[in-house]
Design an enzyme around this catalytic site. Structure first.
Site, mmCIF file in Angstrom:
data_model
loop_
_atom_site.group_PDB
_atom_site.id
_atom_site.type_symbol
_atom_site.label_atom_id
_atom_site.label_comp_id
_atom_site.label_asym_id
_atom_site.label_seq_id
_atom_site.Cartn_x
_atom_site.Cartn_y
_atom_site.Cartn_z
ATOM 1 N N SER A 4 8.213 57.481 74.113
ATOM 2 C CA SER A 4 8.841 57.367 72.789
ATOM 3 C C SER A 4 7.986 57.976 71.682
ATOM 4 O O SER A 4 8.516 58.474 70.692
ATOM 5 C CB SER A 4 9.093 55.898 72.452
ATOM 6 O OG SER A 4 9.934 55.310 73.399
ATOM 7 N N ASP B 70 15.662 58.666 72.470
ATOM 8 C CA ASP B 70 14.393 59.379 72.569
ATOM 9 C C ASP B 70 14.189 59.914 73.986
ATOM 10 O O ASP B 70 13.619 60.972 74.183
ATOM 11 C CB ASP B 70 13.223 58.489 72.120
ATOM 12 C CG ASP B 70 13.263 57.091 72.723
ATOM 13 O OD1 ASP B 70 14.211 56.785 73.484
ATOM 14 O OD2 ASP B 70 12.354 56.297 72.427
ATOM 15 N N THR C 158 8.454 54.224 68.297
ATOM 16 C CA THR C 158 9.581 54.916 67.660
ATOM 17 C C THR C 158 9.604 54.723 66.143
ATOM 18 O O THR C 158 9.607 55.715 65.405
ATOM 19 C CB THR C 158 10.908 54.480 68.316
ATOM 20 O OG1 THR C 158 10.810 54.713 69.718
ATOM 21 C CG2 THR C 158 12.083 55.243 67.748
#
Lengths: 237, 601
Positions: free
Chosen positions: B180, B459, B243
């Site tokens: 991520s 992602d 993220t």
């Protein structure tokens, strides 16, 4: 083999049940577990230490510590510490489904199981009050010697035709400072959420977890409501 | 044909029987000609045609028998250049056909409505489903439909209705299957980078503080902030997790979430932990770009309180799970620091505080609803202090951010799809995806296609599969029941199997079993086959079978879907590097151009 020293002299045999419980909230108890799966095989022996504060309980074996914390909504939050690596894995209560009976962790034997068992004898007063319980269920016989006012198992035997397991108390102490320091020591370990393990394959410790899984088992001193040791339940085909 | 000795059936197909010969006593026979029409799809002519048979009536029965044919001429029709309504009737009355025709019209209309000029997106919202690969979207769509009483497959998630979609190639600069940190950095900054690093380019050395300086990237969130837009970050993961962190932080390691997670030399080397960077976002941005005066993030909502509180039980929140909730070893209480910076802002930590927010008057919101990650949507009711859903946070975030007349930039992450997959538990992964779909719908309802670009993507993917040949409408979390059957199909080992499963991970476990459930989490991988005959595979605690034994199921390396609506959405098409998405957002909002104008003023 540790000598059997029950250092309960610190607790008054004349204490009331309430006083006794209040005095032993911070506890360190050593147990020996002797397991035999066949008469022909030697006994498997291991030991573990039970640590307690009012809302936390930990079971420490040679390399592994299982810690359970009771939350205000009665859910149980487990943490696994790996003492050699000084690392820990923290679980969300939601990652542990099923019945969450803190008493089965805190006392090694759940209130539910005790309630199902037959009280056979009772002796002593205050902190020395000792009860003997018995349960026969199918081919399984369970016997518990229970220090009721200390909420502590002195011994527990589980016998079936081909299996026997004896868990016996070796020593106990109630040094609050020692207990708190032990929990604080584990709390210093670097911990990772169980949910985050999969995102950390570059961490050698966690990579080992990812590749090998959680294959180590603690000294399983815990029992379900049927007295069955909580351990591997694989049914591979 | 001449060799065919059977008698020709000349009844309906015979168009003309012409007598062209003359009669003779012995040898002169009548010459007969038969013209047959060949139907469309015939062996001789796929588009139909005519067949001319010529021969002599040697048996004098007045008919051209098969053994009397001397010559056959086939003339095929040209391919049809038009269709008659009659020819189309099987199509035009078919519901699939009719639905697709309607969709064609609305798609055309929707595409035309998209503003294609640059700089027309007043607002930009980027939704990221962490680990939401294509198979997850498909399975969640089916589950969502089935929860509404439909068969499921025909259902549409909110973002399935968006007019534009494409694919992102997710690999990191140094990794075929990404994480991520690298992927979100690509989306947030337009630059692909290494696995595990946040907001810095590939020249970084992971975990080495000294390599950060000079390699920092600028994010879309920062550009929006410079441009005077309202900015927000929402996640169900810890707000310091990879993220969300990639929108505001620069870090040599994704795990430097607070100071206690960092090596000593990184702290002494001047690297700032991620939580601290969040609270210092405004100051850090102003220090980085001379002369700008920004007002900081207006909305921050997620989990991860432990990284903002000192390691002191006195700072524990009401729903602390650990004996000491805070992890910070520098004695800083970042929630207090935030409140000091934004005295008119509100720090909230539970559902009640969230519900009481006055979105019209509050200047900033800092919501930290859990010590670590927020709950899975399906477990939210179990939270001690209560916490809002992703859709509720999205609604509240937009209500706060749209107070800024210049517009806003919002990033929303559904962070726990990834975690449920890592645990090999499709139930929570799919239910969290459905909640993301609801959050996207909230955003679509609260904004206009004319001035708001909404992008929905992932992602990276996970090794999650939809397999077997289950019949239409079969419960997506259930066992495979074949077309026309009512009982589960059996595999070669004589046992039933589930439609969804994992290529690797911990494998089967049924945490719904009360007697051993609380021990199951301790166990190692249990891959391979188990007898699921009496197991409720649709229960929340069921973990699907896996093939390769790993302690945690892994990410997958295939492309992920991207869905878009609003100004600039037409650029979301085809297969692109993940870093392309930053450029779509930049185009739509003129982020770089406007920031550059501010800085060079």
């Amino acid at each position: 083999m540790k000598s059997i020293i029950l250092s309960m002299v610190l607790l008054s045999p004349f204490a009331s049940a309430v006083e006794c419980k209040a005095d032993n909230q911070y506890l360190q108890a050593s147990y020996k577990v002797s397991e035999q799966t066949s008469q022909k095989l030697p006994k498997n022996e291991q030991s573990f230490t039970l640590w307690r504060t009012p809302r936390q309980v930990a079971q420490q074996s040679e390399q592994l510590v299982e810690l359970w914390r009771q939350l205000s909504n009665q859910q149980i939050r487990p943490i696994r510490y790996f003492t050699q690596a000084k690392r820990g894995i923290e679980y969300q209560p939601s990652e542990v489904k099923g019945s969450q009976d803190f008493s089965s962790k805190y006392q090694l034997v759940s209130d539910q199981l005790l309630a199902k068992m037959q009280l056979q004898s009772e002796q002593g007063e205050g902190c020395d009050k000792k009860q003997r319980y018995y349960l026969k269920q199918a081919d399984t016989v369970i016997e518990v010697v229970w220090l009721s006012n200390q909420q502590l198992v002195e011994s527990m035997q589980v016998n079936t035709a081909n299996y026997s397991r004896i868990t016996s108390l070796q020593s106990v102490s109630f040094n609050k400072q020692t207990v708190l320091e032990q929990f604080a020591n584990w709390d210093k370990y670097q911990t990772t959420d169980y949910a985050d393990i999969g995102d950390n394959e570059s961490d050698p410790f966690l990579a080992k977890m990812i590749n090998l899984g959680f294959v180590e088992h603690g000294a399983t001193g815990f029992y379900d409501t049927n007295g069955k040791a909580l351990k591997s339940n694989h049914h591979h085909h | 044909m001449a060799a065919n000795m059977k008698k020709l059936n000349l009844l309906s197909l015979a168009v003309v029987v012409a007598l062209t010969g003359c009669s003779d006593d012995d040898k002169d026979y009548k010459t007969l000609v038969v013209n047959n029409t060949l139907p469309v799809g015939s062996e001789q002519c796929v588009n139909g045609g005519t067949e001319k048979l010529e021969g002599e009536d040697t048996n004098r029965n007045g008919e051209l028998d098969a053994d009397e044919v001397l010559r056959t001429t086939v003339t095929c029709n040209d391919p049809a250049s038009s269709l008659t309504p009659q020819q189309l009737v099987n199509l035009s009355t078919n519901q699939w056909f009719k639905d697709a025709k309607v969709k064609m019209a609305t798609s055309q209309d929707n595409i035309e409505k998209i503003v294609k000029e640059s700089g027309k997106a007043k607002n930009i919202i980027l939704f990221v489903g962490d680990g939401m690969g294509v198979s997850t979207v498909t399975a969640a769509r089916i589950l969502a439909g089935q929860l509404e009483g439909k068969m499921g497959e025909e259902h549409l998630l909110s973002f399935d209705t968006m007019p534009f979609s494409g694919f992102s190639k997710t690999y990191n600069v140094d990794a075929q299957t990404p994480d991520s940190a690298g992927t979100m950095t690509a989306m947030a900054s337009g630059v692909k980078t290494d696995v595990g690093v946040i907001g810095v380019d590939e020249d970084i050395e992971r975990g080495v503080c000294s390599t950060v300086a000079g390699n920092e990237l600028v994010t879309a969130t920062e550009l929006a902030e410079i441009n005077g837009l309202a900015t927000g970050i929402v996640s169900t993961a810890r707000i310091t997790h990879a993220t969300p962190a990639a929108t505001y932080a620069k870090s040599a390691d994704r795990n430097w979430e607070d100071v206690s997670d960092m090596p000593e030399d990184a702290v002494t080397g001047g690297c700032e932990d991620i939580a601290s960077q969040l609270v210092n976002f405004e100051a850090n941005l102003e220090a980085r770009f001379a002369g700008i005066d920004v007002n900081g993030l207006e909305v921050v909502m997620g989990g991860g309180r432990r990284h903002f509180l000192p390691k002191d039980a006195a700072f524990n929140s009401a729903d602390a799970m650990s004996a000491v909730e805070g992890d910070r070893t520098d004695e800083r209480d970042l929630t207090a620091e935030w409140q000091e910076k934004y005295p008119t802002g509100q720090y909230v930590m539970d559902q009640a505080g969230f519900d009481n927010l006055d979105t019209e008057s509050v200047s900033q919101v800092f919501g930290l609803f859990n010590e670590s990650h927020m709950q899975y949507e399906a477990d939210r009711a179990n939270d001690i202090a209560g916490e809002p859903s992703l859709s509720q946070m999205t609604a509240k975030a937009i209500d706060v951010l749209d107070n800024n007349d210049k517009g806003f930039f919002l990033t929303v992450e559904s962070g726990r799809i990834d975690h449920a997959h890592h645990a090999g538990n499709a139930y929570n992964a799919l239910n969290d995806t459905i909640e993301l779909s609801k959050a996207v719908q909230v955003a679509m309802d609260k904004t206009s296609i004319e001035d708001t670009l909404i992008i929905v993507t992932a992602d990276h993917s996970h090794v999650f599969t939809i397999a077997g040949y289950p019949k239409r409408g079969n419960p997506i979390l259930g066992k495979v029941v074949a077309v026309g059957k009512t009982e589960p199909s059996m595999a070669a080992d004589g046992m039933p199997y589930t439609t969804v499963g994992y290529t690797n991970g911990l494998g089967y476990r049924d945490l719904g079993d009360e007697t051993n459930a609380d021990a199951s989490y301790l166990e190692g991988p249990a891959v391979g086959r188990f007898d699921l005959t009496s197991v409720d595979t649709m229960s929340p605690g069921f973990h699907q079978e896996a093939t390769v034994p790993l302690g945690s199921e892994t990410h997958a390396g295939e492309d992920v879907g991207v869905y878009a609506i609003g100004p600039g959405a037409h650029l979301v098409t085809g297969t692109n590097e993940q870093s392309f998405l930053f450029h779509v957002m930049d185009y739509a909002g003129d982020l770089v151009k406007n920031a550059d104008a501010k800085l060079t003023k």
